[in-house]
Design a protein around this motif. Structure first.
Motif, PDB file in Angstrom:
ATOM      1  N   ILE A 103      52.007  51.933  25.212  1.00 38.70           N
ATOM      2  CA  ILE A 103      51.225  51.029  24.359  1.00 38.70           C
ATOM      3  C   ILE A 103      51.598  49.607  24.748  1.00 38.70           C
ATOM      4  CG2 ILE A 103      50.752  50.245  22.012  1.00 38.70           C
ATOM      5  CD1 ILE A 103      51.434  53.037  21.024  1.00 38.70           C
ATOM      6  N   TYR A 104      50.639  48.859  25.235  1.00 41.65           N
ATOM      7  CA  TYR A 104      50.905  47.485  25.640  1.00 41.65           C
ATOM      8  C   TYR A 104      50.633  46.551  24.468  1.00 41.65           C
ATOM      9  CZ  TYR A 104      51.129  43.184  28.241  1.00 41.65           C
ATOM     10  OH  TYR A 104      51.494  41.923  28.672  1.00 41.65           O
ATOM     11  N   ALA A 105      51.700  46.009  23.892  1.00 38.59           N
ATOM     12  CA  ALA A 105      51.546  45.101  22.742  1.00 38.59           C
ATOM     13  C   ALA A 105      52.244  43.777  23.043  1.00 38.59           C
ATOM     14  CB  ALA A 105      52.116  45.756  21.482  1.00 38.59           C
ATOM     15  N   ASP A 106      52.017  43.263  24.253  1.00 36.14           N
ATOM     16  CA  ASP A 106      52.629  41.990  24.646  1.00 36.14           C
ATOM     17  C   ASP A 106      51.585  41.089  25.304  1.00 36.14           C
ATOM     18  OD1 ASP A 106      54.709  40.225  24.750  1.00 36.14           O
ATOM     19  OD2 ASP A 106      55.592  41.034  26.580  1.00 36.14           O
ATOM     20  N   ASN A 107      50.417  41.021  24.677  1.00 38.30           N
ATOM     21  CA  ASN A 107      49.293  40.284  25.266  1.00 38.30           C
ATOM     22  C   ASN A 107      49.468  38.765  25.245  1.00 38.30           C
ATOM     23  OD1 ASN A 107      46.965  42.293  26.016  1.00 38.30           O
ATOM     24  ND2 ASN A 107      47.900  43.072  24.141  1.00 38.30           N
ATOM     25  N   ALA A 108      50.453  38.265  24.485  1.00 36.31           N
ATOM     26  CA  ALA A 108      50.720  36.823  24.552  1.00 36.31           C
ATOM     27  C   ALA A 108      51.480  36.494  25.833  1.00 36.31           C
ATOM     28  CB  ALA A 108      51.519  36.374  23.331  1.00 36.31           C
ATOM     29  N   ALA A 109      52.147  37.499  26.397  1.00 32.43           N
ATOM     30  CA  ALA A 109      52.864  37.280  27.668  1.00 32.43           C
ATOM     31  C   ALA A 109      51.858  37.261  28.810  1.00 32.43           C
ATOM     32  CB  ALA A 109      53.900  38.374  27.887  1.00 32.43           C
ATOM     33  N   THR A 110      51.037  38.285  28.860  1.00 31.68           N
ATOM     34  CA  THR A 110      49.944  38.317  29.835  1.00 31.68           C
ATOM     35  C   THR A 110      49.014  39.469  29.460  1.00 31.68           C
ATOM     36  OG1 THR A 110      49.400  38.136  32.196  1.00 31.68           O
ATOM     37  CG2 THR A 110      50.958  39.884  31.581  1.00 31.68           C
ATOM     38  N   THR A 111      47.828  39.480  30.066  1.00 33.07           N
ATOM     39  CA  THR A 111      46.855  40.537  29.754  1.00 33.07           C
ATOM     40  C   THR A 111      46.400  41.191  31.062  1.00 33.07           C
ATOM     41  OG1 THR A 111      45.064  38.933  29.923  1.00 33.07           O
ATOM     42  CG2 THR A 111      45.930  39.362  27.706  1.00 33.07           C
ATOM     43  N   PRO A 112      45.956  42.449  30.995  1.00 30.88           N
ATOM     44  CA  PRO A 112      45.416  43.059  32.215  1.00 30.88           C
ATOM     45  C   PRO A 112      44.069  42.421  32.585  1.00 30.88           C
ATOM     46  CG  PRO A 112      45.169  44.545  30.335  1.00 30.88           C
ATOM     47  CD  PRO A 112      45.952  43.355  29.842  1.00 30.88           C
ATOM     48  N   VAL A 113      43.825  42.300  33.886  1.00 31.66           N
ATOM     49  CA  VAL A 113      42.526  41.787  34.349  1.00 31.66           C
ATOM     50  C   VAL A 113      41.463  42.833  34.013  1.00 31.66           C
ATOM     51  CG1 VAL A 113      41.212  41.213  36.439  1.00 31.66           C
ATOM     52  CG2 VAL A 113      43.550  40.386  36.171  1.00 31.66           C
ATOM     53  N   ALA A 156      44.137  31.512  32.758  1.00 30.69           N
ATOM     54  CA  ALA A 156      43.277  32.700  32.804  1.00 30.69           C
ATOM     55  C   ALA A 156      43.977  34.003  32.409  1.00 30.69           C
ATOM     56  CB  ALA A 156      42.687  32.850  34.212  1.00 30.69           C
ATOM     57  N   HIS A 157      45.285  34.119  32.730  1.00 32.83           N
ATOM     58  CA  HIS A 157      45.916  35.438  32.536  1.00 32.83           C
ATOM     59  C   HIS A 157      46.157  35.787  31.073  1.00 32.83           C
ATOM     60  CE1 HIS A 157      50.370  34.513  31.980  1.00 32.83           C
ATOM     61  NE2 HIS A 157      49.944  33.343  32.393  1.00 32.83           N
ATOM     62  N   LYS A 158      45.847  34.853  30.172  1.00 32.92           N
ATOM     63  CA  LYS A 158      46.007  35.153  28.743  1.00 32.92           C
ATOM     64  C   LYS A 158      44.732  35.747  28.145  1.00 32.92           C
ATOM     65  CE  LYS A 158      50.074  33.032  28.786  1.00 32.92           C
ATOM     66  NZ  LYS A 158      51.363  33.671  28.613  1.00 32.92           N
ATOM     67  N   PHE A 159      43.629  35.704  28.910  1.00 31.44           N
ATOM     68  CA  PHE A 159      42.374  36.282  28.364  1.00 31.44           C
ATOM     69  C   PHE A 159      41.702  37.213  29.383  1.00 31.44           C
ATOM     70  CE2 PHE A 159      41.714  31.735  29.385  1.00 31.44           C
ATOM     71  CZ  PHE A 159      40.776  31.795  30.392  1.00 31.44           C
ATOM     72  N   HIS A 160      42.516  38.090  29.971  1.00 35.91           N
ATOM     73  CA  HIS A 160      42.036  39.127  30.887  1.00 35.91           C
ATOM     74  C   HIS A 160      41.490  38.582  32.197  1.00 35.91           C
ATOM     75  CE1 HIS A 160      42.858  42.052  27.811  1.00 35.91           C
ATOM     76  NE2 HIS A 160      42.212  41.288  26.943  1.00 35.91           N
ATOM     77  N   GLY A 161      41.986  37.401  32.581  1.00 36.58           N
ATOM     78  CA  GLY A 161      41.713  36.856  33.902  1.00 36.58           C
ATOM     79  C   GLY A 161      42.973  37.012  34.755  1.00 36.58           C
ATOM     80  N   PRO A 162      42.930  36.516  35.987  1.00 27.41           N
ATOM     81  CA  PRO A 162      44.095  36.665  36.880  1.00 27.41           C
ATOM     82  C   PRO A 162      45.205  35.653  36.608  1.00 27.41           C
ATOM     83  CG  PRO A 162      42.315  35.516  38.002  1.00 27.41           C
ATOM     84  CD  PRO A 162      41.773  35.891  36.646  1.00 27.41           C
ATOM     85  N   LYS A 163      46.399  35.957  37.082  1.00 23.71           N
ATOM     86  CA  LYS A 163      47.528  35.030  36.963  1.00 23.71           C
ATOM     87  C   LYS A 163      47.417  33.935  38.014  1.00 23.71           C
ATOM     88  CE  LYS A 163      50.451  38.760  35.309  1.00 23.71           C
ATOM     89  NZ  LYS A 163      49.252  39.614  35.097  1.00 23.71           N
ATOM     90  N   VAL A 173      36.785  32.064  40.009  1.00 25.09           N
ATOM     91  CA  VAL A 173      35.640  32.902  39.618  1.00 25.09           C
ATOM     92  C   VAL A 173      36.097  33.863  38.521  1.00 25.09           C
ATOM     93  CG1 VAL A 173      34.135  34.784  40.434  1.00 25.09           C
ATOM     94  CG2 VAL A 173      34.402  32.699  41.808  1.00 25.09           C
ATOM     95  N   GLY A 174      37.285  34.453  38.707  1.00 22.82           N
ATOM     96  CA  GLY A 174      37.825  35.381  37.701  1.00 22.82           C
ATOM     97  C   GLY A 174      38.068  34.690  36.367  1.00 22.82           C
ATOM     98  N   LEU A 175      38.613  33.485  36.424  1.00 26.82           N
ATOM     99  CA  LEU A 175      38.861  32.735  35.181  1.00 26.82           C
ATOM    100  C   LEU A 175      37.553  32.537  34.408  1.00 26.82           C
ATOM    101  CD1 LEU A 175      41.026  29.544  34.655  1.00 26.82           C
ATOM    102  CD2 LEU A 175      38.670  29.547  33.912  1.00 26.82           C
ATOM    103  N   ALA A 176      36.507  32.107  35.140  1.00 22.73           N
ATOM    104  CA  ALA A 176      35.241  31.800  34.473  1.00 22.73           C
ATOM    105  C   ALA A 176      34.610  33.051  33.862  1.00 22.73           C
ATOM    106  CB  ALA A 176      34.284  31.141  35.457  1.00 22.73           C
ATOM    107  N   VAL A 177      34.619  34.158  34.614  1.00 16.82           N
ATOM    108  CA  VAL A 177      34.021  35.400  34.082  1.00 16.82           C
ATOM    109  C   VAL A 177      34.806  35.863  32.853  1.00 16.82           C
ATOM    110  CG1 VAL A 177      33.527  37.839  34.588  1.00 16.82           C
ATOM    111  CG2 VAL A 177      33.046  36.089  36.312  1.00 16.82           C
ATOM    112  N   ALA A 178      36.140  35.786  32.950  1.00 16.67           N
ATOM    113  CA  ALA A 178      36.972  36.236  31.828  1.00 16.67           C
ATOM    114  C   ALA A 178      36.742  35.367  30.588  1.00 16.67           C
ATOM    115  CB  ALA A 178      38.447  36.197  32.231  1.00 16.67           C
ATOM    116  N   LEU A 179      36.630  34.064  30.803  1.00 16.75           N
ATOM    117  CA  LEU A 179      36.446  33.169  29.643  1.00 16.75           C
ATOM    118  C   LEU A 179      35.065  33.388  29.007  1.00 16.75           C
ATOM    119  CD1 LEU A 179      37.833  30.944  27.973  1.00 16.75           C
ATOM    120  CD2 LEU A 179      36.744  29.253  29.431  1.00 16.75           C
ATOM    121  N   LYS A 180      34.065  33.582  29.871  1.00 21.13           N
ATOM    122  CA  LYS A 180      32.704  33.804  29.362  1.00 21.13           C
ATOM    123  C   LYS A 180      32.686  35.089  28.518  1.00 21.13           C
ATOM    124  CE  LYS A 180      27.942  33.616  30.977  1.00 21.13           C
ATOM    125  NZ  LYS A 180      27.257  34.883  31.086  1.00 21.13           N
TER     126      LYS A 180
END
Ligand SMILES: Cc1ncc(COP(=O)(O)O)c(C=O)c1O
Length: 381
Positions: A2-12, A199-206, A243-250
């Motif tokens: 169970i991944y409950a550390d999304n403030a650290a980072t999120t999966p793409v 980006a890596h905090k909202f399912h974008g890349p690091k 590109v990943g940042l923009a798609v993830a933010l959208k």
């Protein structure tokens, strides 16, 4: 797991990954090249800029891509300070519980002759605009206050703070790294001059982020070199990452309301369940906090031991302690809201994203009381 550390980072997310992939191979052009593949990369970059601007209610020429939240924070703070110094303004204001990217940037400026006022954070994890107002001085070059805290998730009254700063003619930077994609962010309504996101905090890349610089705010670049990012941020652009940042933010912005409602319900269920464990407290305001953030302190519990046992039970979480030079320092955030050292050490941060499920929350609630009991019995032996 169970991944409950999304403030650290999120999966793409899958769609973000698919959108990025061509820019590593087929569409590998350098956006500064004049031939067709370079022009296509440039178009992808500018389209990403428009998307990010749309999500923030900004103009595309107010968005600058960076290597992440830390660079954006460093840029806004150090270059605002440099600009201030040119007119004799050498005072900076922040809060005690900012991220180290902000606090350490300010510390390095202090050794260069700047004075820093750090506003205290109240027990609820929120700073008071009237205290900020009292701290403003004619020689204040910048105010920097985060939108939402990374440990306890508390949301700051940024629009109010921004209105005070505007009234006094002082620029405001906000570190919105934890808020972007989760809270509605409108740079005009927030009255901010600079805003950092990552980006890596909202399912974008690091390794990719952005800095909003209000048109007319006029700071210089942090990186010297080529003329990328309209001469303000040198270095060949991370096209795939951008590109990943923009798609993830959208995606995050489009799903924001539904996701926030789901997260709030899961968060509150987790909080209510956890508070049934004797000797447990919630850190930070119960309502004015990020919808996925739960931060608890347990009496007679050592945070590191708790994390190890949770890990053995397949739960990824984090504690409010950071290992600094071999010794465990209690979190400056928890200390800032007045927690004693033992309670700061006995803290647990569980941060959810919309990829978590109610069943996972129930599983955490099933495992947690046992784990706490075991840690307490181990420490009393
Ligand atoms: C509030 C806040 N600011 C800044 C950062 C740094 O961002 P990055 O990891 O993209 O450098 C983080 C990351 O944890 C954060 O939570």
């Amino acid at each position: 797991m169970i991944y409950a550390d999304n403030a650290a980072t999120t999966p793409v997310s899958d769609s973000v990954l698919q959108a990025m992939l061509p820019y590593f191979s087929k569409e590998f052009g350098n956006p500064s090249s004049l031939y067709a593949s370079g022009r296509r990369a440039k178009r992808a970059l500018e389209s990403a800029r428009e998307t990010v601007a749309d999500c923030l209610d900004a103009r595309p020429d107010e968005i600058f891509f960076t290597s992440g939240g830390s660079e954006s924070d460093n840029w806004a703070i150090k270059m605002s300070a440099k600009k201030g110094k040119e007119t004799g303004k050498t005072h900076l204001i922040t809060s005690e519980f900012e991220h180290h990217a902000v606090l350490h940037s300010l510390r390095s400026l202090e050794s260069g002759g700047f004075t820093v006022s750090a506003l205290s954070v109240h027990e609820d994890g929120i700073i008071r605009p009237e205290e900020l107002k009292a701290a403003l001085r004619p020689e204040t070059a910048l105010v920097t206050v985060m939108t939402a805290n990374n440990e306890i998730g508390t949301i700051q009254p940024i629009s109010e703070i921004g209105a005070l700063c505007r009234g006094a003619g002082i620029p405001l930077h906000t570190d919105a790294v934890q808020a972007a994609g989760i809270l509605p962010l409108d740079v005009k309504a927030m009255n901010v001059d600079f805003l950092s996101l990552s980006a890596h905090k909202f399912h974008g890349p690091k390794g990719v982020g952005a800095l909003y610089i209000r048109k007319g705010a006029g700071i210089s670049g942090l990186m010297d070199g080529g003329a990328q990012e309209r001469g303000l941020r040198a270095g060949t652009e991370n096209v795939a990452g951008i590109v990943g940042l923009a798609v993830a933010l959208k995606e995050a912005c489009e799903n924001r309301k539904a996701c926030a409602d789901r997260l709030t319900a899961m968060r509150d269920r987790l909080i209510q369940g956890a508070l049934k464990i004797p000797g447990t407290r919630l850190n930070g305001d119960p309502v004015k906090r990020l919808p996925g953030n739960v931060n608890l302190s347990f009496e007679q519990v050592e945070g590191e031991a708790l994390l190890l046992l949770l890990d053995q039970n397949g739960i990824c979480a984090s504690a409010g302690s950071a290992c600094t030079a071999g010794s465990l320092e209690p979190s400056h955030v928890l200390r800032a809201i007045g927690l004693s050292e033992p309670l700061a050490h006995g803290s647990l941060r569980l941060t959810l994203s919309c990829q978590n499920t109610e069943a996972e929350v129930d599983e955490i609630l099933q495992i947690l009381p046992d784990v706490i009991m075991r840690v307490r019995s181990l420490s009393s032996q």
